[in-house]
Scaffold this motif. Structure first.
Motif, PDB file in Angstrom:
ATOM      1  N   UNK A 196       0.827  -1.208   0.000  1.00  0.00           N
ATOM      2  CA  UNK A 196       0.000   0.000   0.000  1.00  0.00           C
ATOM      3  C   UNK A 196       0.858   1.253   0.000  1.00  0.00           C
ATOM      4  N   UNK A 197       1.932   1.244   0.815  1.00  0.00           N
ATOM      5  CA  UNK A 197       2.830   2.403   0.861  1.00  0.00           C
ATOM      6  C   UNK A 197       3.500   2.631  -0.488  1.00  0.00           C
ATOM      7  N   UNK A 198       4.028   1.557  -1.096  1.00  0.00           N
ATOM      8  CA  UNK A 198       4.721   1.700  -2.378  1.00  0.00           C
ATOM      9  C   UNK A 198       3.773   2.160  -3.473  1.00  0.00           C
ATOM     10  N   UNK A 199       2.551   1.614  -3.503  1.00  0.00           N
ATOM     11  CA  UNK A 199       1.583   1.994  -4.528  1.00  0.00           C
ATOM     12  C   UNK A 199       1.046   3.402  -4.296  1.00  0.00           C
ATOM     13  N   UNK A 200       1.244   3.941  -3.073  1.00  0.00           N
ATOM     14  CA  UNK A 200       0.815   5.315  -2.770  1.00  0.00           C
ATOM     15  C   UNK A 200       1.926   6.326  -3.009  1.00  0.00           C
ATOM     16  N   UNK A 201       3.073   5.851  -3.508  1.00  0.00           N
ATOM     17  CA  UNK A 201       4.158   6.769  -3.839  1.00  0.00           C
ATOM     18  C   UNK A 201       5.171   6.987  -2.749  1.00  0.00           C
ATOM     19  N   UNK A 202       5.094   6.214  -1.646  1.00  0.00           N
ATOM     20  CA  UNK A 202       6.090   6.340  -0.579  1.00  0.00           C
ATOM     21  C   UNK A 202       7.425   5.807  -1.093  1.00  0.00           C
ATOM     22  N   UNK A 203       8.481   6.552  -0.872  1.00  0.00           N
ATOM     23  CA  UNK A 203       9.804   6.154  -1.350  1.00  0.00           C
ATOM     24  C   UNK A 203      10.263   4.895  -0.617  1.00  0.00           C
ATOM     25  N   UNK A 204      10.941   4.001  -1.353  1.00  0.00           N
ATOM     26  CA  UNK A 204      11.396   2.754  -0.749  1.00  0.00           C
ATOM     27  C   UNK A 204      12.347   3.006   0.420  1.00  0.00           C
ATOM     28  N   UNK A 205      13.113   4.101   0.376  1.00  0.00           N
ATOM     29  CA  UNK A 205      14.019   4.420   1.486  1.00  0.00           C
ATOM     30  C   UNK A 205      13.246   4.684   2.766  1.00  0.00           C
ATOM     31  N   UNK A 206      12.065   5.322   2.637  1.00  0.00           N
ATOM     32  CA  UNK A 206      11.253   5.573   3.828  1.00  0.00           C
ATOM     33  C   UNK A 206      10.670   4.277   4.382  1.00  0.00           C
ATOM     34  N   UNK A 207      10.285   3.365   3.480  1.00  0.00           N
ATOM     35  CA  UNK A 207       9.779   2.068   3.927  1.00  0.00           C
ATOM     36  C   UNK A 207      10.874   1.306   4.678  1.00  0.00           C
ATOM     37  N   UNK A 208      12.079   1.293   4.113  1.00  0.00           N
ATOM     38  CA  UNK A 208      13.197   0.617   4.770  1.00  0.00           C
ATOM     39  C   UNK A 208      13.488   1.254   6.123  1.00  0.00           C
ATOM     40  N   UNK A 209      13.461   2.588   6.162  1.00  0.00           N
ATOM     41  CA  UNK A 209      13.720   3.286   7.418  1.00  0.00           C
ATOM     42  C   UNK A 209      12.732   2.922   8.511  1.00  0.00           C
ATOM     43  N   UNK A 210      11.462   2.639   8.125  1.00  0.00           N
ATOM     44  CA  UNK A 210      10.461   2.238   9.113  1.00  0.00           C
ATOM     45  C   UNK A 210      10.691   0.819   9.625  1.00  0.00           C
ATOM     46  N   UNK A 211      11.078  -0.088   8.741  1.00  0.00           N
ATOM     47  CA  UNK A 211      11.160  -1.505   9.100  1.00  0.00           C
ATOM     48  C   UNK A 211      12.510  -1.914   9.667  1.00  0.00           C
ATOM     49  N   UNK A 212      13.581  -1.246   9.216  1.00  0.00           N
ATOM     50  CA  UNK A 212      14.927  -1.662   9.586  1.00  0.00           C
ATOM     51  C   UNK A 212      15.158  -1.514  11.088  1.00  0.00           C
ATOM     52  N   UNK A 213      15.678  -2.574  11.696  1.00  0.00           N
ATOM     53  CA  UNK A 213      16.035  -2.515  13.111  1.00  0.00           C
ATOM     54  C   UNK A 213      14.930  -2.899  14.064  1.00  0.00           C
ATOM     55  N   UNK A 214      13.718  -3.212  13.553  1.00  0.00           N
ATOM     56  CA  UNK A 214      12.658  -3.658  14.457  1.00  0.00           C
ATOM     57  C   UNK A 214      13.070  -4.993  15.070  1.00  0.00           C
ATOM     58  N   UNK A 215      13.021  -5.064  16.373  1.00  0.00           N
ATOM     59  CA  UNK A 215      13.486  -6.256  17.070  1.00  0.00           C
ATOM     60  C   UNK A 215      12.420  -7.332  17.172  1.00  0.00           C
ATOM     61  N   UNK A 216      12.839  -8.559  17.398  1.00  0.00           N
ATOM     62  CA  UNK A 216      11.944  -9.683  17.585  1.00  0.00           C
ATOM     63  C   UNK A 216      12.496 -10.636  18.626  1.00  0.00           C
ATOM     64  N   UNK A 217      11.765 -11.706  18.893  1.00  0.00           N
ATOM     65  CA  UNK A 217      12.176 -12.642  19.933  1.00  0.00           C
ATOM     66  C   UNK A 217      13.262 -13.600  19.466  1.00  0.00           C
ATOM     67  N   UNK A 218      13.371 -13.801  18.129  1.00  0.00           N
ATOM     68  CA  UNK A 218      14.281 -14.829  17.616  1.00  0.00           C
ATOM     69  C   UNK A 218      15.206 -14.282  16.531  1.00  0.00           C
ATOM     70  N   UNK A 219      16.109 -13.352  16.862  1.00  0.00           N
ATOM     71  CA  UNK A 219      17.051 -12.869  15.842  1.00  0.00           C
ATOM     72  C   UNK A 219      17.990 -13.982  15.405  1.00  0.00           C
ATOM     73  N   UNK A 220      18.468 -13.906  14.173  1.00  0.00           N
ATOM     74  CA  UNK A 220      19.379 -14.930  13.665  1.00  0.00           C
ATOM     75  C   UNK A 220      20.565 -14.275  12.976  1.00  0.00           C
ATOM     76  N   UNK A 221      21.740 -14.918  13.119  1.00  0.00           N
ATOM     77  CA  UNK A 221      22.930 -14.512  12.398  1.00  0.00           C
ATOM     78  C   UNK A 221      23.018 -15.321  11.098  1.00  0.00           C
ATOM     79  N   UNK A 222      23.421 -14.645  10.025  1.00  0.00           N
ATOM     80  CA  UNK A 222      23.697 -15.319   8.769  1.00  0.00           C
ATOM     81  C   UNK A 222      24.663 -14.455   7.984  1.00  0.00           C
ATOM     82  N   UNK A 223      24.987 -14.854   6.768  1.00  0.00           N
ATOM     83  CA  UNK A 223      25.959 -14.104   5.980  1.00  0.00           C
ATOM     84  C   UNK A 223      25.502 -12.671   5.750  1.00  0.00           C
TER      85      UNK A 223
END
Length: 744
Positions: A655-682
Motif C-alpha cells: 500500500x505504501x509503495x503503490x501510494x508513492x512512498x519512497x522505498x528508502x522511507x519504507x526501509x527506514x520504518x522496518x529496519x532494526x525492528x526487534x523480535x524474539x528470535x534474531x538470527x545470524x547469517x551471511x
C-alpha cells in the motif's frame, strides 16, 4: 583481558530490569559472539580498580589504591556518581580510551582536511564523539593556488566527514557523532544554515552557527555585516544581519537545526587563551574545546541527595561526592589511552574535567518545587554554585598533591592570582540519557519528558512505568488507581487531569507543560556557575511560531548562555500546513491528495528466500517501471499467527509503495525492528520478519545510498534498535527503553 578478581565482601549492585538491560546491551564486555563476558559487579569493580590504580603516580596522595577503589566502587553502585560512557565501557580493557568528546581542527589544505577525517575515524572507533569547526576552509568557488581550480567549500567537505562516520562504529557498538560549526561571517554561511534541509542529509552531524558579538550587535541595530574569506581575511561581501538571523530561526523552527553558539562569550571563558581560540564544541554543544583537546565527563545524581530537613539537600554528602568525583575524573586523564599523541599532550597539559548533574527534576519533585518557578531557579543556582565552589576546592587540593595543570602559568587563573588548580575546567552539564537510565533518575537538568509511559516488553505486551515520586504523591493524596496510571501513560502529563489535586499538578510538570521561557531561564541558572556549557533543550509546542524562537535566541544571548538548542514538538514528523511566518494556515486539516495506483494486469519481479528466526521467509517483490510496486511475504505453514503477520506486513508495504512512498522511507520504518528470535547469517544479524523485509528492499534498491537514522514514524521518531519512541532532550534523540542515542 584477564578476569577481574572480586573481593569476597564486595557488595553486589542493586539494579532494576531496565538498568540490567542497558548494561548488558551497551557496557558489559562482550565475547566473540556478542555474549557478555562479565557481570555488573565485575564491570564496576573493573572501572574502580583501573581508575584508582593511578594513585601510585603521586607520592603525596592522601589515599591508598585499595581504599580508593572501594570508595569509587561504592559511589558508582550507589549511583550517586557515574562517569561518562567510554569510561564505563573501556576502563581496565585493552582499548583504554576513556574520554567522551574531542575537537579536531580542520585546516585549509587537502592534507589537513583528510588528516582530520582519519583522526575522527580513529576517535569514533575508540568510542568518542568529535567536534569540528569548518570556518578555516576557503569558501566555495574561491581559487586554489596550487591547481588553479576552485574550492568546493565547507559543506562539500562535511559530506565526506559524514560518509566516513557512517562506515565506522564507535567501539564496535554505535555510530559516531559529530558537531559541525561555521562562523556566521564565513561567506558560505547561508549554504551551511540550509545544509540539513533535506531529510537524511548529514545525518551524522549536529550543526551550529557560531555567532559573534559583532553580528548580534548588527542584528540589534538592523545593519549589514561583513563576510570574511578565512584564507585571505578579505571582505567578500555583506549580508543583512536580521535576515540571516531570521533564516536561522526559520530553520530551527522547521527541524531544530542548526543550533547556535555564542563564540565570543565562550572565548571570554577560555582559561588558556595563549594556546589559541576555541573554535568548536563536542557533538551536543556543552563542551567547548581547543583543537586536539578532549574532556572526560561525569555526573552527580541529585535525586539521591534530597533530605526531609529544612535544608532540602544533604550538602555535606554533596561536598564529599564532589571531592571524590573530581579525584576520579582527574585519574581518568592518566588512565586513558588517547588515539593521537597530540591529543595526549593537550589533554594532560590542561587536564580539563567536566563534573555535572543528573536527577535535578527528581530533586525538585521530592522538595515540592515546580520546575517553572523562581524557587526552582534559586535551587538550581544554589546547587551549581556549591558544586562549582567545591570542585575548585577539590582541584586545588589535587594541585597541592600533584602539581597544577602544566599550562597553569599562562592561564587566566595565574593572571588573576587564583589557584593553583589541577584542572583548567571542572564543571560541565553534559547529557546523561543512558547514565540516567542506569541510575533510575531524570536526565541532566531537564524536566521529565513524561511522568508515565508504556514500554513494549514482549510481543503485544506493555509494561507501564511511572516516576516513583509522582506515584508516591498520588497514593498519598488517595487518588491513585490503575485507570489513572493508564491515562497518565497515554498523555505523559497530568496538566489536564482535573481530579488530581492542584498542588500535585503544579509540582509534577513535564517538558511540554513548561513555557519555553522557563526552559531557557533554567539553562541560564545552571550556566551562571558552570565553567563550560549546559546541555539543555528548549522544548516548544508544535503550535509555536518563529517569533517564539527569535525571542528564545535573543534571551539566551541576554542571559549569558553559551549556546541554545530548540526543538518544536513534531517538527521532524510531518508538519501542519503553515504560512511563511510559521503560523497555522487557514485550513489546517487540508492535506495533499494521495492516490493509490492501480495494479497492472501483468507485473514482473523476483522472489528471494531469507532465513529468519521463524523459518524461511519467501519475499516476492513485483516492479513497475523498475521500481518496487508490491510485496508478498510468505513464511511457514498457512494458518499460523506469524503467517498472518507476514501477510499483513506485505500488504501494508505494498500500500505504501503503490501510494508513492519512497522505498528508502519504507526501509527506514522496518529496519532494526526487534523480535524474539534474531538470527545470524551471511547477511548479518536479522532481528525479525520486518527487519528481513527491509534488508531485501535495501540491498536491492538502495545500494550506496545513506539512510536517515531518524527512522521517522507517523507521529514521532522511533528507536532503530528497539522501535520505542525516541525523545529529544539534552540536544539529542535518546531512547528511554534501551539507552540508544544518536549522539553517542
Amino acid at each position: 583481558m584477564p578476569a577481574v578478581t572480586i573481593p569476597a565482601d564486595l557488595p553486589v549492585p542493586q539494579l532494576n530490569q531496565n538498568a540490567k538491560l542497558v548494561l548488558s546491551k551497551r557496557y558489559l564486555r562482550k565475547g566473540p559472539e556478542g555474549e557478555p563476558m562479565e557481570t555488573e559487579q565485575e564491570l564496576f569493580w573493573r572501572v574502580a580498580q583501573a581508575i584508582a590504580a593511578q594513585e601510585v603516580n603521586y607520592a603525596k596522595s592522601s589515599c591508598t589504591v585499595e581504599e580508593l577503589a572501594r570508595t569509587f566502587y561504592d559511589m558508582m553502585i550507589s549511583f550517586k556518581f557515574l562517569p561518562n560512557s567510554p569510561t564505563l565501557m573501556n576502563a581496565g580493557t585493552d582499548l583504554g580510551q576513556l574520554a567522551a568528546c574531542f575537537v579536531i581542527p580542520v585546516g585549509d589544505s587537502m592534507d589537513e582536511i583528510f588528516d582530520a577525517v582519519k583522526h575522527a575515524a580513529l576517535i569514533h572507533k575508540s568510542g568518542g564523539g568529535t567536534g569540528f569547526s569548518f570556518s578555516r576552509l576557503r569558501p566555495a568557488s574561491a581559487r586554489v593556488g596550487s591547481t588553479g581550480g576552485v574550492a568546493s567549500g565547507p559543506v562539500s567537505f562535511m559530506r565526506i566527514f559524514n560518509t566516513a562516520t557512517e562506515q565506522v562504529k564507535q567501539g564496535g557498538t554505535r555510530r559516531g557523532a559529530n558537531m559541525g560549526i561555521l562562523r556566521v561571517d564565513h561567506p558560505d554561511i547561508l549554504e551551511f544554515i540550509r545544509c540539513k534541509e533535506r531529510e537524511g542529509d548529514l545525518n551524522n552531524f549536529n550543526i551550529s552557527v557560531a555567532l559573534t558579538e559583532a553580528f548580534m550587535q548588527a542584528v540589534e541595530a538592523d545593519e549589514p555585516y561583513d563576510l570574511i574569506a578565512p584564507h585571505t581575511r578579505e571582505v567578500k561581501g555583506q549580508l543583512k544581519a536580521r535576515e540571516v538571523f531570521s533564516i536561522l530561526v526559520q530553520k530551527a523552527w522547521e527541524s531544530g537545526d542548526p543550533g547556535i553558539i555564542f563564540l565570543d562569550r565562550i572565548n571570554r571563558d577560555n582559561p588558556t587563551p595563549a594556546l589559541g581560540e576555541i573554535e568548536s564544541t563536542n557533538p551536543c554543544g556543552e563542551q567547548p574545546l581547543l583543537p586536539y583537546e578532549a574532556c572526560n565527563l561525569g555526573s552527580i545524581n541529585l535525586a539521591l541527595l534530597a533530605t526531609d530537613t529544612h535544608e532540602g539537600v544533604d550538602w555535606d554528602e554533596l561536598r564529599r561526592v564532589v571531592h571524590v568525583a573530581v579525584r576520579f575524573l582527574d585519574n581518568v586523564i592518566d588512565a586513558s589511552v588517547y588515539p593521537l599523541d597530540r591529543i595526549t599532550d593537550m589533554v594532560r597539559s590542561n587536564r580539563k574535567i567536566g563534573l555535572g548533574v543528573m536527577g535535578f527534576a527528581d530533586l525538585l519533585y521530592q522538595l515540592d518545587i515546580p520546575y517553572d518557578s523562581q524557587e526552582g531557579l534559586r535551587l538550581a543556582e544554589k546547587v551549581m554554585d556549591f558544586i562549582q565552589t567545591e570542585s575548585k576546592a577539590a582541584s586545588k587540593i589535587l594541585a597541592d598533591e600533584r602539581g597544577p595543570f602544566p599550562n597553569f602559568e599562562g592561564s587566566t587563573f595565574a593572571k588573576r592570582k587564583q589557584g593553583p588548580f589541577r584542572n583548567a575546567t571542572t564543571t560541565t552539564i553534559a547529557p546523561t540519557g543512558t547514565l540516567s537510565i542506569l541510575a533510575g533518575c531524570s536526565s541532566g537538568v531537564e524536566p521529565l519528558f513524561a511522568l508515565s509511559f508504556a514500554r513494549h516488553v514482549m510481543d503485544g505486551e506493555k509494561l507501564v512505568e511511572s516516576n516513583p515520586y509522582f506515584e508516591a504523591a498520588v497514593k498519598a493524596a488517595q487518588c491513585h488507581s490503575p485507570k489513572l496510571m493508564e491515562e497518565v501513560a497515554a498523555k505523559g502529563s497530568i496538566a489536564h487531569i482535573t481530579y488530581i489535586p492542584e498542588d500535585i499538578r503544579r509540582v509534577y510538570v513535564t517538558a511540554m507543560d513548561i513555557e519555553p521561557v522557563w526552559h531557557l531561564k533554567m539553562q541560564a541558572a545552571f550556566q551562571k556557575y558552570t565553567d563550560n556549557a549546559v546541555s539543555k533543550t528548549v522544548n516548544l509546542p508544535n503550535s509555536a511560531v518563529q517569533d517564539d524562537i527569535w525571542r528564545i535566541y535573543w534571551m539566551a544571548y541576554e542571559l549569558g548562555c553559551k549556546g541554545v538548542t530548540v526543538y518544536r514538538d513534531g517538527c521532524k514528523a510531518g508538519q501542519v500546513l503553515c504560512t511563511g511566518d510559521g503560523t497555522k494556515a487557514d485550513k489546517p486539516d487540508e492535506r495533499a491528495e494521495t492516490k493509490v495506483r492501480h495494479r497492472p494486469d501483468v507485473c514482473y519481479g523476483f522472489t528471494q528466500k531469507v532465513k529468519t528466526g521463524y523459518g524461511d521467509l519467501y519475499l516476492t517483490v513485483n516492479e513497475v517501471d523498475g521500481k518496487p510496486f508490491e510485496v508478498f511475504a510468505t513464511i511457514g505453514k498457512s494458518g499460523r499467527s506469524i503467517t498472518a503477520k507476514a501477510e499483513a506486513i506485505g500488504r501494508l508495504v505494498s500500500l505504501a509503495l503503490r501510494s508513492g512512498v519512497d522505498v528508502a522511507d519504507v526501509v527506514g520504518q522496518l529496519k532494526g525492528i526487534g523480535g524474539e528470535n534474531p538470527v545470524f547469517q551471511k547477511k548479518g544479524l536479522l532481528l525479525s520478519v520486518p527487519d528481513a523485509v527491509s534488508w531485501v528492499l535495501e540491498h536491492r534498491y538502495l545500494q550506496g545510498k545513506v539512510l536517515a537514522e531518524d527512522f521517522q514514524s507517523l507521529n514521532a521518531p522511533t528507536c532503530p534498535e528497539c522501535a520505542q519512541e525516541l525523545v529529544f532532550e539534552e540536544g539529542c534523540y535518546v531512547c528511554k527503553a534501551c539507552g540508544f542515542t544518536k549522539c553517542g
